[in-house]
Design a protein around this motif. Structure first.
Motif: not given
Length: 321
Positions: A157, A177, A179, A181, A193, A195-196
């Protein structure tokens, strides 16, 4: 002998380049907070990763085990374990990383050097063997990612906050919060990925699924202290060496689960702990687990010391009686 301008220039470049690489390798040492060789200018700020115990924390450094109760500067290769029930610990560094460890959590600082670019310090690479970890990373202080290795997922991250729970065969990840990988440790799939506000759970041997909402089990087990944002604690000067209180030579029980882990840090343990295998009961306990620890066979049975042969189950020939 005349070398020519091009050849001479190349020799000068190689001399400077090799000297620079050697200085960096020698400077890396075994500590997170290190000093460059005298006369060599440091190009990058150093990063000091500080352990802040909320309850007594067990630390394995080198081949010694300590109980830590005060802030301590961590070294590459340090293995830390929080208490089974009460309290956890915090980690903070000068690269904008704040981390919280839940109870019964085992974590290591990976011992290999991290790349440093553009004059900004790089956060540490961590290995989560088991338990709960929440990491918040401020990308305004470091342009590089923070990495957390787990047995079932590798997590990277650059910004925001992530919560990770790991066991020997499963990892759960929630991106609070920013994102992150992720990819399996074996590299069998391309990075994904997350995400949030997304959640991912992976079990060893199974494919990665698309991120979703956190499941009920994850929410139920989430430590209460992980539900709030991580703030930086008031600064306290850390010590650089653990106290001698309750110190002892590392036992097999202190590191047994680390020795059999799938984490990349495992490949550093033979050279680190082989001195312990010269004595009992560490040696016998390793021998009893050679099926799970094949890399230790060369330590127990080097070429000049053949492995004992098991008694043959075939009866001797009649003419040999």
């Amino acid at each position: 002998m005349y070398l020519g301008k091009g050849t001479a220039a190349m020799i000068i470049w190689l001399h400077k380049h090799v000297r620079s690489v050697a200085a960096r390798l020698l400077a890396a040492g075994s500590a997170v907070s290190f000093a460059l060789m005298p006369g060599v200018r440091a190009e990058v700020p150093t990063v000091t990763l500080t352990l802040i115990p909320e309850a007594p924390v067990t630390l394995v450094r080198g081949t010694s085990t300590f109980v830590v109760e005060a802030p301590l500067s961590l070294h590459p290769g340090d293995l830390i374990s929080t208490a089974l029930t009460a309290g956890g610990a915090r980690l903070e560094d000068s690269a904008g990383t704040v981390a919280a460890l839940g109870p019964q959590t085992r974590l290591a600082v990976n011992p290999w050097p991290r790349p440093r670019r553009h004059g900004k310090p790089d956060p540490e690479s961590l290995a989560l063997l088991s338990g709960w970890l929440k990491v918040s990373h401020d990308d305004t202080k470091s342009i590089n990612t923070i990495g957390v290795d787990t047995p079932a997922l590798l997590v990277r991250t650059e910004d925001g906050a992530v919560v990770i729970h790991a066991s020997s065969n499963e990892t759960a990840l929630f991106v609070e919060t920013g994102h992150a990988s992720t990819r399996p440790p074996d590299g069998s799939t391309q990075p994904m990925i997350v995400d949030n506000n997304a959640f991912l759970r992976r079990t060893l041997g199974q494919a990665m699924h698309e991120p979703s909402r956190p499941d009920a089990e994850f929410i139920r087990q989430l430590p209460l202290t992980f539900r709030d944002p991580l703030g930086v604690l008031p600064k306290r000067a850390p010590t650089h060496e653990p106290g001698a209180t309750e110190a002892h030579q590392t036992t097999y029980g202190d590191v047994a689960d680390w020795l059999t882990t799938r984490l990349p840090i495992r490949r550093t343990f033979v050279s680190r702990f082989q001195v312990l295998a010269r004595r009992e009961p560490f040696r016998s306990l390793v021998r009893s687990e050679l099926k799970a620890l094949p890399e230790w066979r060369k330590v127990l049975y080097p070429p000049h010391l053949p492995e004992p042969q098991r008694p043959s189950s075939t009866p001797p020939a009649e003419d040999s009686i």
